[in-house]
Scaffold this motif. Structure first.
Motif, short mmCIF file in Angstrom:
data_model
loop_
_atom_site.label_atom_id
_atom_site.label_comp_id
_atom_site.label_asym_id
_atom_site.label_seq_id
_atom_site.Cartn_x
_atom_site.Cartn_y
_atom_site.Cartn_z
N MET A 126 0.85 -1.18 0.00
CA MET A 126 0.00 0.00 0.00
C MET A 126 0.89 1.23 0.00
N LYS A 127 0.54 2.19 -0.83
CA LYS A 127 1.33 3.42 -0.95
C LYS A 127 1.01 4.37 0.20
N GLU A 128 1.99 5.22 0.52
CA GLU A 128 1.82 6.13 1.65
C GLU A 128 0.66 7.09 1.46
N HIS A 129 0.43 7.56 0.24
CA HIS A 129 -0.69 8.48 0.06
C HIS A 129 -2.03 7.79 0.32
N GLU A 130 -2.11 6.49 0.08
CA GLU A 130 -3.33 5.74 0.41
C GLU A 130 -3.51 5.62 1.92
N ILE A 131 -2.41 5.42 2.63
CA ILE A 131 -2.46 5.35 4.09
C ILE A 131 -2.86 6.71 4.66
N LEU A 132 -2.28 7.77 4.12
CA LEU A 132 -2.64 9.12 4.57
C LEU A 132 -4.12 9.39 4.33
N ARG A 133 -4.63 8.94 3.21
CA ARG A 133 -6.05 9.14 2.91
C ARG A 133 -6.92 8.38 3.92
N LEU A 134 -6.52 7.18 4.30
CA LEU A 134 -7.26 6.44 5.32
C LEU A 134 -7.28 7.21 6.64
N LEU A 135 -6.13 7.71 7.03
CA LEU A 135 -6.03 8.44 8.29
C LEU A 135 -6.84 9.73 8.25
N MET A 136 -6.83 10.43 7.11
CA MET A 136 -7.61 11.66 6.98
C MET A 136 -9.11 11.37 7.01
N ARG A 185 4.11 0.29 11.45
CA ARG A 185 4.78 -0.34 12.58
C ARG A 185 6.27 -0.55 12.33
N ASP A 186 6.62 -0.98 11.11
CA ASP A 186 7.99 -1.41 10.84
C ASP A 186 8.89 -0.33 10.25
N ASN A 187 8.33 0.79 9.85
CA ASN A 187 9.12 1.81 9.16
C ASN A 187 9.03 3.14 9.91
N VAL A 243 10.88 5.79 9.73
CA VAL A 243 11.06 6.95 8.86
C VAL A 243 9.74 7.31 8.17
N ALA A 244 9.03 6.30 7.68
CA ALA A 244 7.73 6.54 7.03
C ALA A 244 6.72 7.06 8.03
N TYR A 245 6.74 6.51 9.24
CA TYR A 245 5.83 6.97 10.30
C TYR A 245 6.06 8.45 10.58
N ASP A 246 7.33 8.84 10.76
CA ASP A 246 7.66 10.25 11.04
C ASP A 246 7.28 11.16 9.87
N ARG A 247 7.48 10.66 8.65
CA ARG A 247 7.13 11.45 7.47
C ARG A 247 5.61 11.68 7.42
N MET A 248 4.83 10.66 7.75
CA MET A 248 3.37 10.81 7.75
C MET A 248 2.91 11.75 8.86
N VAL A 249 3.57 11.70 10.00
CA VAL A 249 3.24 12.63 11.08
C VAL A 249 3.41 14.06 10.59
N SER A 250 4.52 14.34 9.91
CA SER A 250 4.77 15.70 9.44
C SER A 250 3.82 16.09 8.30
N GLN A 251 3.39 15.13 7.49
CA GLN A 251 2.48 15.43 6.40
C GLN A 251 1.05 15.68 6.89
N LEU A 252 0.68 15.09 8.00
CA LEU A 252 -0.67 15.26 8.55
C LEU A 252 -0.80 16.55 9.36
#
Length: 110
Positions: A1-11, A29-31, A33-42
């Motif tokens: 699953m791509k990060e923008h899809e995960i961000l859309r789920l969270l939004m 859970r496992d990444n 760096v990706a978790y921190d990037r999504m925090v900053s994007q949200l």
């Protein structure tokens, strides 16, 4: 699953867990760096990425704006409304005009 899809789920206020969205759950859970990037994007959208149930569930929670934030948004909305209201009125007049009522330069609308 791509990060923008995960961000859309969270939004969209979806809960991400190992059952509902296993691929997104593993990615968060496992990444780190990706978790921190999504925090900053949200953050610009007023959404916090949080973990619930000892990290078993991820969710995006909306920040509650302060009273001063609300007043600023209302003020800006009113300014925009007053700026575009004449344009909207003109478009409404034009859309209801029949073919016999052609507007010419300098003609007043009422």
């Amino acid at each position: 699953m791509k990060e923008h899809e995960i961000l859309r789920l969270l939004m969209n206020n979806k809960f991400i867990c190992s059952v509902s969205y296993p691929e997104a759950y593993r990615h968060l859970r496992d990444n780190k760096v990706a978790y921190d990037r999504m925090v900053s994007q949200l953050q610009p959208f007023g959404v916090n990425l949080v973990t619930l149930s000892d990290g078993e569930v991820y969710a995006g929670l909306n920040n509650i704006p302060s009273d001063s934030d609300r007043r600023a948004v209302v003020k800006q909305f009113n300014e925009i409304y007053h700026d575009i209201a004449p344009i909207v009125e003109m478009i409404a007049c034009l859309s209801t005009a029949d073919e016999g009522n052609v507007l010419t330069v300098g003609e007043n609308l009422s």
